[in-house]
Write a protein that holds these residues in place. Structure first.
Motif, PDB file in Angstrom:
ATOM      1  N   LEU A 137      -0.762  12.624  -8.919  1.00  0.00           N
ATOM      2  CA  LEU A 137      -0.562  11.170  -7.981  1.00  0.00           C
ATOM      3  C   LEU A 137      -0.661  11.944  -6.343  1.00  0.00           C
ATOM      4  N   PRO A 138      -1.695  11.360  -5.729  1.00  0.00           N
ATOM      5  CA  PRO A 138      -1.985  11.449  -4.506  1.00  0.00           C
ATOM      6  C   PRO A 138      -1.182  10.717  -3.951  1.00  0.00           C
ATOM      7  N   ARG A 139      -0.344  11.078  -2.750  1.00  0.00           N
ATOM      8  CA  ARG A 139       0.319  10.683  -2.032  1.00  0.00           C
ATOM      9  C   ARG A 139       0.458  10.033  -0.694  1.00  0.00           C
ATOM     10  N   TYR A 140       0.746   9.109   0.021  1.00  0.00           N
ATOM     11  CA  TYR A 140       0.250   7.975   1.775  1.00  0.00           C
ATOM     12  C   TYR A 140       1.578   8.315   2.103  1.00  0.00           C
ATOM     13  N   VAL A 150       6.420   0.191   5.131  1.00  0.00           N
ATOM     14  CA  VAL A 150       5.256  -0.169   5.243  1.00  0.00           C
ATOM     15  C   VAL A 150       5.109   1.192   4.714  1.00  0.00           C
ATOM     16  N   VAL A 151       3.504   0.918   4.283  1.00  0.00           N
ATOM     17  CA  VAL A 151       2.418   2.822   4.030  1.00  0.00           C
ATOM     18  C   VAL A 151       0.958   2.358   4.443  1.00  0.00           C
ATOM     19  N   TYR A 152       0.430   4.054   4.573  1.00  0.00           N
ATOM     20  CA  TYR A 152      -0.531   4.145   5.869  1.00  0.00           C
ATOM     21  C   TYR A 152      -1.297   5.170   4.867  1.00  0.00           C
ATOM     22  N   VAL A 153      -2.336   4.107   3.992  1.00  0.00           N
ATOM     23  CA  VAL A 153      -3.215   3.749   3.031  1.00  0.00           C
ATOM     24  C   VAL A 153      -4.477   4.667   3.634  1.00  0.00           C
ATOM     25  N   THR A 154      -4.830   5.489   2.565  1.00  0.00           N
ATOM     26  CA  THR A 154      -5.865   6.243   3.207  1.00  0.00           C
ATOM     27  C   THR A 154      -7.298   6.501   2.276  1.00  0.00           C
ATOM     28  N   ALA A 155      -8.380   6.639   2.967  1.00  0.00           N
ATOM     29  CA  ALA A 155      -9.649   6.578   1.784  1.00  0.00           C
ATOM     30  C   ALA A 155      -9.471   7.998   0.975  1.00  0.00           C
ATOM     31  N   ASP A 156      -8.519   8.905   1.718  1.00  0.00           N
ATOM     32  CA  ASP A 156      -8.978  10.327   0.594  1.00  0.00           C
ATOM     33  C   ASP A 156      -7.893  10.374  -0.035  1.00  0.00           C
ATOM     34  N   ALA A 157      -7.286   8.825  -0.903  1.00  0.00           N
ATOM     35  CA  ALA A 157      -6.565   9.336  -1.293  1.00  0.00           C
ATOM     36  C   ALA A 157      -6.136   9.422  -3.391  1.00  0.00           C
TER      37      ALA A 157
END
Length: 157
Positions: A137-140, A150-157
């Motif tokens: 799985l892609p990670r954040y 708190v999570v830092y969601v990115t477009a590339d994951a």
């Protein structure tokens, strides 16, 4: 001249049905994958604006959850989270790496689970426990900050 015995029509039909059934059952399988598990993706560094997913008290040590989040472009997604200890929280994309179905934290064996085809992922690192998925799985980036996850969601994951 040599006479060859010809198989009876019934024998031929039964043999054809048996071979076809065996091929069909082999193709269906049970969804388990014997492929080597790829390495876990590295945990990215926090960047951009973090999103509060939930109070840390809502995710006891050793538990998993799914929470709504937002991509940087404003579109909705969900994040899978796992809290291995008092100071750490891990976050992953909720999309199965097999065909993009949504994962659930609810399973009989403590894994993230894809109900579409039965893939399972380890909460400790996002690696594939059972296929047909083959990629982790892609990670954040995620942290516990001011009693919140708190999570830092990115477009590339």
């Amino acid at each position: 001249m040599t006479d060859f015995a010809r198989p009876a029509r019934r024998t031929f039909m039964c043999a054809s049905a048996a071979i076809g059934s065996a091929a069909l059952l082999t193709a269906c399988g049970n969804g388990e994958s014997a492929v080597e598990t790829p390495e876990a993706n590295s945990i990215p560094e926090p960047s951009g604006e973090g999103q509060v997913l939930m109070p840390v008290s809502d995710l006891p040590v050793g538990s998993r959850a799914s929470a709504p989040a937002t991509y940087p472009d404003g579109s909705a997604t969900a994040v899978m989270v796992f809290r291995p200890d008092e100071k750490t929280v891990l976050a992953y994309s909720n999309k199965c790496t097999h065909q993009g179905c949504a994962l659930t934290p609810k399973s009989q064996d403590e894994n993230f689970y894809c109900a579409c085809h039965g893939s399972k992922f380890a909460p400790k690192d996002g690696t594939v426990v059972a296929g047909p998925a083959k990629a982790a799985l892609p990670r954040y980036a995620a942290e516990i900050k001011d009693k919140n996850i708190v999570v830092y969601v990115t477009a590339d994951a």
